[in-house]
Design a protein around this motif. Structure first.
Motif, PDB file in Angstrom:
ATOM      1  N   MET A   1       0.833  -1.202   0.000  1.00 49.09           N
ATOM      2  CA  MET A   1       0.000   0.000   0.000  1.00 49.09           C
ATOM      3  C   MET A   1       0.870   1.257   0.000  1.00 49.09           C
ATOM      4  SD  MET A   1      -3.072   1.152   2.462  1.00 49.09           S
ATOM      5  CE  MET A   1      -3.352   2.879   2.779  1.00 49.09           C
ATOM      6  N   SER A   2       1.937   1.245   0.787  1.00 42.82           N
ATOM      7  CA  SER A   2       2.818   2.417   0.839  1.00 42.82           C
ATOM      8  C   SER A   2       3.424   2.697  -0.533  1.00 42.82           C
ATOM      9  CB  SER A   2       3.898   2.248   1.905  1.00 42.82           C
ATOM     10  OG  SER A   2       4.812   1.242   1.564  1.00 42.82           O
ATOM     11  N   GLU A   3       3.763   1.649  -1.274  1.00 42.27           N
ATOM     12  CA  GLU A   3       4.261   1.825  -2.644  1.00 42.27           C
ATOM     13  C   GLU A   3       3.182   2.420  -3.543  1.00 42.27           C
ATOM     14  OE1 GLU A   3       5.650  -1.950  -4.103  1.00 42.27           O
ATOM     15  OE2 GLU A   3       7.110  -2.160  -2.478  1.00 42.27           O
ATOM     16  N   MET A   4       1.967   1.931  -3.393  1.00 43.19           N
ATOM     17  CA  MET A   4       0.867   2.370  -4.252  1.00 43.19           C
ATOM     18  C   MET A   4       0.520   3.840  -4.034  1.00 43.19           C
ATOM     19  SD  MET A   4      -1.567  -0.988  -4.004  1.00 43.19           S
ATOM     20  CE  MET A   4      -2.781  -0.518  -5.231  1.00 43.19           C
ATOM     21  N   ILE A   5       0.686   4.328  -2.795  1.00 41.89           N
ATOM     22  CA  ILE A   5       0.328   5.724  -2.511  1.00 41.89           C
ATOM     23  C   ILE A   5       1.560   6.621  -2.414  1.00 41.89           C
ATOM     24  CG2 ILE A   5      -1.828   5.018  -1.400  1.00 41.89           C
ATOM     25  CD1 ILE A   5      -0.516   5.818   1.301  1.00 41.89           C
ATOM     26  N   ASP A   6       2.721   6.062  -2.711  1.00 42.49           N
ATOM     27  CA  ASP A   6       3.974   6.813  -2.723  1.00 42.49           C
ATOM     28  C   ASP A   6       4.254   7.472  -1.364  1.00 42.49           C
ATOM     29  OD1 ASP A   6       6.334   7.646  -3.912  1.00 42.49           O
ATOM     30  OD2 ASP A   6       5.469   9.548  -4.590  1.00 42.49           O
ATOM     31  N   ARG A   7       4.123   6.679  -0.319  1.00 39.76           N
ATOM     32  CA  ARG A   7       4.424   7.109   1.047  1.00 39.76           C
ATOM     33  C   ARG A   7       5.246   6.005   1.714  1.00 39.76           C
ATOM     34  NH1 ARG A   7       2.308  10.506  -1.289  1.00 39.76           N
ATOM     35  NH2 ARG A   7       0.932  12.167  -0.630  1.00 39.76           N
ATOM     36  N   THR A   8       5.820   6.289   2.864  1.00 39.96           N
ATOM     37  CA  THR A   8       6.599   5.276   3.569  1.00 39.96           C
ATOM     38  C   THR A   8       5.684   4.339   4.335  1.00 39.96           C
ATOM     39  OG1 THR A   8       6.838   6.571   5.595  1.00 39.96           O
ATOM     40  CG2 THR A   8       8.514   6.908   3.856  1.00 39.96           C
ATOM     41  N   GLU A   9       6.221   3.172   4.664  1.00 39.18           N
ATOM     42  CA  GLU A   9       5.469   2.235   5.510  1.00 39.18           C
ATOM     43  C   GLU A   9       5.184   2.858   6.871  1.00 39.18           C
ATOM     44  OE1 GLU A   9       6.204  -2.140   5.817  1.00 39.18           O
ATOM     45  OE2 GLU A   9       7.804  -1.639   4.382  1.00 39.18           O
ATOM     46  N   ASN A  10       6.147   3.604   7.397  1.00 43.17           N
ATOM     47  CA  ASN A  10       5.942   4.261   8.693  1.00 43.17           C
ATOM     48  C   ASN A  10       4.799   5.264   8.634  1.00 43.17           C
ATOM     49  OD1 ASN A  10       7.884   2.866  10.110  1.00 43.17           O
ATOM     50  ND2 ASN A  10       9.497   4.349   9.669  1.00 43.17           N
ATOM     51  N   TYR A  11       4.674   5.969   7.514  1.00 45.27           N
ATOM     52  CA  TYR A  11       3.564   6.916   7.352  1.00 45.27           C
ATOM     53  C   TYR A  11       2.240   6.158   7.390  1.00 45.27           C
ATOM     54  CZ  TYR A  11       0.284  10.233   5.395  1.00 45.27           C
ATOM     55  OH  TYR A  11      -0.812  11.023   5.208  1.00 45.27           O
ATOM     56  N   VAL A  12       2.151   5.064   6.628  1.00 43.77           N
ATOM     57  CA  VAL A  12       0.914   4.277   6.585  1.00 43.77           C
ATOM     58  C   VAL A  12       0.599   3.726   7.972  1.00 43.77           C
ATOM     59  CG1 VAL A  12      -0.220   2.240   5.587  1.00 43.77           C
ATOM     60  CG2 VAL A  12       1.151   3.741   4.129  1.00 43.77           C
ATOM     61  N   LEU A  13       1.608   3.241   8.679  1.00 47.97           N
ATOM     62  CA  LEU A  13       1.402   2.734  10.032  1.00 47.97           C
ATOM     63  C   LEU A  13       0.870   3.838  10.941  1.00 47.97           C
ATOM     64  CD1 LEU A  13       1.679   0.526  12.197  1.00 47.97           C
ATOM     65  CD2 LEU A  13       4.050   1.244  12.495  1.00 47.97           C
ATOM     66  N   SER A  14       1.479   5.010  10.888  1.00 46.89           N
ATOM     67  CA  SER A  14       1.021   6.138  11.715  1.00 46.89           C
ATOM     68  C   SER A  14      -0.394   6.558  11.343  1.00 46.89           C
ATOM     69  CB  SER A  14       1.966   7.333  11.554  1.00 46.89           C
ATOM     70  OG  SER A  14       3.223   7.042  12.100  1.00 46.89           O
ATOM     71  N   LEU A  15      -0.702   6.517  10.062  1.00 50.06           N
ATOM     72  CA  LEU A  15      -2.045   6.859   9.604  1.00 50.06           C
ATOM     73  C   LEU A  15      -3.055   5.852  10.138  1.00 50.06           C
ATOM     74  CD1 LEU A  15      -3.300   8.986   7.604  1.00 50.06           C
ATOM     75  CD2 LEU A  15      -3.279   7.143   5.931  1.00 50.06           C
ATOM     76  N   GLU A  16      -2.713   4.568  10.056  1.00 51.64           N
ATOM     77  CA  GLU A  16      -3.627   3.524  10.532  1.00 51.64           C
ATOM     78  C   GLU A  16      -3.817   3.574  12.046  1.00 51.64           C
ATOM     79  OE1 GLU A  16      -3.050   0.182   7.012  1.00 51.64           O
ATOM     80  OE2 GLU A  16      -2.117  -0.178   8.947  1.00 51.64           O
ATOM     81  N   LYS A  17      -2.825   4.048  12.760  1.00 56.36           N
ATOM     82  CA  LYS A  17      -2.951   4.182  14.215  1.00 56.36           C
ATOM     83  C   LYS A  17      -3.728   5.442  14.608  1.00 56.36           C
ATOM     84  CE  LYS A  17       1.128   2.333  16.287  1.00 56.36           C
ATOM     85  NZ  LYS A  17       2.499   2.680  16.703  1.00 56.36           N
ATOM     86  N   GLY A  18      -3.927   6.330  13.643  1.00 52.61           N
ATOM     87  CA  GLY A  18      -4.622   7.576  13.932  1.00 52.61           C
ATOM     88  C   GLY A  18      -3.697   8.672  14.429  1.00 52.61           C
ATOM     89  N   ASP A  19      -2.390   8.439  14.317  1.00 55.82           N
ATOM     90  CA  ASP A  19      -1.410   9.426  14.767  1.00 55.82           C
ATOM     91  C   ASP A  19      -1.166  10.520  13.732  1.00 55.82           C
ATOM     92  OD1 ASP A  19      -1.113   7.920  17.061  1.00 55.82           O
ATOM     93  OD2 ASP A  19       0.692   6.890  16.346  1.00 55.82           O
ATOM     94  N   LYS A  20      -1.545  10.271  12.486  1.00 57.34           N
ATOM     95  CA  LYS A  20      -1.326  11.242  11.409  1.00 57.34           C
ATOM     96  C   LYS A  20      -2.629  11.491  10.675  1.00 57.34           C
ATOM     97  CE  LYS A  20       3.466  10.927  10.122  1.00 57.34           C
ATOM     98  NZ  LYS A  20       4.021  12.162  10.535  1.00 57.34           N
ATOM     99  N   SER A  21      -2.712  12.664  10.074  1.00 59.81           N
ATOM    100  CA  SER A  21      -3.809  12.974   9.172  1.00 59.81           C
ATOM    101  C   SER A  21      -3.268  12.878   7.747  1.00 59.81           C
ATOM    102  CB  SER A  21      -4.332  14.386   9.459  1.00 59.81           C
ATOM    103  OG  SER A  21      -3.301  15.330   9.255  1.00 59.81           O
ATOM    104  N   CYS A  22      -4.100  13.170   6.783  1.00 65.35           N
ATOM    105  CA  CYS A  22      -3.612  13.137   5.405  1.00 65.35           C
ATOM    106  C   CYS A  22      -4.254  14.249   4.590  1.00 65.35           C
ATOM    107  CB  CYS A  22      -3.860  11.771   4.767  1.00 65.35           C
ATOM    108  SG  CYS A  22      -5.574  11.357   4.427  1.00 65.35           S
ATOM    109  N   SER A  23      -3.610  14.557   3.489  1.00 67.40           N
ATOM    110  CA  SER A  23      -4.123  15.568   2.571  1.00 67.40           C
ATOM    111  C   SER A  23      -5.210  14.957   1.689  1.00 67.40           C
ATOM    112  CB  SER A  23      -2.977  16.081   1.696  1.00 67.40           C
ATOM    113  OG  SER A  23      -2.550  15.045   0.822  1.00 67.40           O
ATOM    114  N   ILE A  24      -5.902  15.812   0.984  1.00 68.13           N
ATOM    115  CA  ILE A  24      -6.899  15.346   0.016  1.00 68.13           C
ATOM    116  C   ILE A  24      -6.219  14.480  -1.045  1.00 68.13           C
ATOM    117  CG2 ILE A  24      -8.425  16.128  -1.860  1.00 68.13           C
ATOM    118  CD1 ILE A  24      -9.669  16.554   0.842  1.00 68.13           C
TER     119      ILE A  24
END
Length: 126
Positions: free
Chosen positions: A33-56
């Motif tokens: 998924m991180s490859e598909m959205i051009d983000r790091t695995e850590n970003y995806v993990l933080s997003l899934e934990k609710g620690d990060k928000s995301c842009s449109i």
């Protein structure tokens, strides 16, 4: 009017849980998924934990990767993210997200592979 007076989206924990559930429901790894959205695995993990928000832009990439609507990810019903999906459930979830042309491609792949499943199974064990 200050920014805090406006109605802002605040359910990032719920968004993360729904994103993780959608990802797992189609058998997609966090790495893929991180490859598909051009983000790091850590970003995806933080997003899934609710620690990060995301842009449109990132929300759009996530929706495309997971084949989910933004409404489902942003406002979906509370989901139990502890569910482990069976292989049949993962395949059904993938099939349910395909259009007619994609279903024809999947059917062709399965029909081409099916006669050799026992050989593939044996090789996987080795």
């Amino acid at each position: 009017m200050s920014r805090t007076d406006k109605k802002e989206y605040k359910d990032w924990k719920g968004f993360g849980e729904r994103t993780k559930k959608a990802r797992e429901s189609i058998g997609l790894t966090r790495e893929k998924m991180s490859e598909m959205i051009d983000r790091t695995e850590n970003y995806v993990l933080s997003l899934e934990k609710g620690d990060k928000s995301c842009s449109i832009h990132t929300l759009h990439q996530i929706c495309v990767a997971l084949r989910e609507s933004s409404d489902n990810l942003l406002y979906g019903e509370n989901m139990n993210n502890n569910k482990e999906y069976t292989n049949k459930e993962i395949l059904k979830n993938i099939i349910d997200k395909c259009d007619e042309e994609e279903l024809m491609i999947l059917k062709d792949i399965i029909l081409a592979t099916f006669p050799n499943l026992s050989k593939i199974k044996t090789k996987r064990k080795d």
